[in-house]
Scaffold this active site. Structure first.
Site, PDB file in Angstrom:
ATOM      1  N   GLY A  39       0.817  -1.208   0.000  1.00  0.00           N
ATOM      2  CA  GLY A  39       0.000   0.000   0.000  1.00  0.00           C
ATOM      3  C   GLY A  39       0.851   1.258   0.000  1.00  0.00           C
ATOM      4  O   GLY A  39       1.876   1.327   0.677  1.00  0.00           O
ATOM      5  N   GLY A  40       0.455   2.247  -0.794  1.00  0.00           N
ATOM      6  CA  GLY A  40       1.117   3.539  -0.772  1.00  0.00           C
ATOM      7  C   GLY A  40       2.372   3.666  -1.610  1.00  0.00           C
ATOM      8  O   GLY A  40       3.090   4.665  -1.501  1.00  0.00           O
ATOM      9  N   ASP A  69      -9.326  -2.373  -6.019  1.00  0.00           N
ATOM     10  CA  ASP A  69      -9.022  -1.913  -4.663  1.00  0.00           C
ATOM     11  C   ASP A  69     -10.274  -1.248  -4.093  1.00  0.00           C
ATOM     12  O   ASP A  69     -10.804  -0.310  -4.687  1.00  0.00           O
ATOM     13  CB  ASP A  69      -7.867  -0.901  -4.719  1.00  0.00           C
ATOM     14  CG  ASP A  69      -7.391  -0.474  -3.339  1.00  0.00           C
ATOM     15  OD1 ASP A  69      -8.108  -0.735  -2.353  1.00  0.00           O
ATOM     16  OD2 ASP A  69      -6.307   0.126  -3.247  1.00  0.00           O
TER      17      ASP A  69
END
Length: 310
Positions: free
Chosen positions: A30-31, A58
């Site tokens: 994530g990210g 997502d």
């Protein structure tokens, strides 16, 4: 081994050149910039393919933000393009529509509920069935963080095993199901053959897709990461799992890379560059047979985010 700084810059040109590709997954921690990378990839593909569909799986969708356009579960033409479409689906929610509150769908949903994980798998199968009826040259998946992505890739085998279990129950109990539907006056539309026919149709779709997912000519997985320990660790886990699932992966995009500048005086920046170099070296050592692309950390945020903050 040559220092990674001396190696030629990688690119995703190999993905552009592989005209046989039908499914392209983009995933990672994530990210790290999966949506940005998958959006750029779909734009690049739209220049060399007749039609491209990008799908976000997502639950925290960002495609609409990235393109500054509202997307839904129906493929929508992206503004400014003639052959790029986008849609946002949530496999964990879509099942509500796959199994309605009445009729055959409800009965199939009840049957599926007895098998762990098959409800999401059936939802994913319905989505793939829909996508396959559309004539797209290539489909790009902007996936959820690693754990969700691995579960999504397991869906074909989960559904296959689940339907095999349902079929074995059918063989055990013979005509009992037909007697029950007759007793409740449901008619032939809800008989054993009708429901099993629906499930068999879904099984055919998932078997076909499963074969395509394991065909490196048709499917590849691009791992997106950043040059930090947790991202390196998660990328290694992801690559191992993909190998276990027999899904091709030979591209890694390392995002947010700081490039050395002799004029930099900040101790913090120098420390970050030193740390990143250590992990970049490890990426090149671990994945020497992969196509590695480095993307720089930019001095400003992307246009859509700046507009949202203004």
């Amino acid at each position: 081994m040559a220092d990674q700084q001396d190696l030629p810059e990688g690119s995703v040109q190999n993905i552009m050149d592989q005209e046989s590709l039908k499914w392209v997954f983009v995933g990672g921690k994530g990210g790290v910039g999966k949506t940005t990378c998958s959006s750029i990839l779909s734009i690049l593909l739209s220049r060399v393919r007749t039609s491209v569909l990008i799908i976000s799986t997502d639950p925290a969708h960002n495609l609409s933000d990235a393109f500054q356009q509202r997307f839904t579960k129906t493929p929508t033409l992206v503004n400014g393009f003639t052959n790029l479409y986008a849609m946002e689906v949530d496999p964990t929610v879509e099942q509500e529509e796959v199994g309605g509150s009445d009729g055959m769908d409800s009965m199939i949903s009840e049957l599926a509920g007895a098998i762990p994980g098959i409800d999401e798998a059936m939802s994913f199968a319905e989505m793939l069935k829909l996508v396959q009826t559309m004539d797209y040259s290539v489909i790009v998946f902007d996936t959820a963080p690693t754990g969700h992505t691995l579960r999504l890739l397991q869906f074909p085998s989960i559904l296959e095993k689940g339907l095999a279990k349902i079929m074995s129950l059918k063989n055990k109990f013979g005509g009992l199901f037909n007697q029950m539907t007759a007793m409740f006056g449901m008619g032939e539309d809800f008989g054993e053959d009708a429901i099993l026919g629906r499930l068999e149709g879904m099984k055919d779709v998932i078997e076909q897709v499963n074969m395509q997912f394991k065909d490196p000519d048709l499917t590849t997985f691009i791992c997106v990461c950043i040059p930090e320990f947790l991202s390196l660790y998660e990328t290694e886990r992801l690559v191992q799992e993909l190998t276990k699932f027999e899904i091709d992966t030979h591209n890694i995009i390392i995002n947010q890379v700081l490039y050395d500048d002799e004029d930099v005086e900040s101790k913090l920046l120098k420390a970050r560059m030193k740390m990143q170099k250590k992990y970049l070296d490890q990426f090149y050592m671990l994945y020497d047979d992969f196509n590695i692309t480095k993307l720089p950390l930019l001095p400003e945020e992307s246009l859509w985010l700046r507009k949202k903050l203004d």
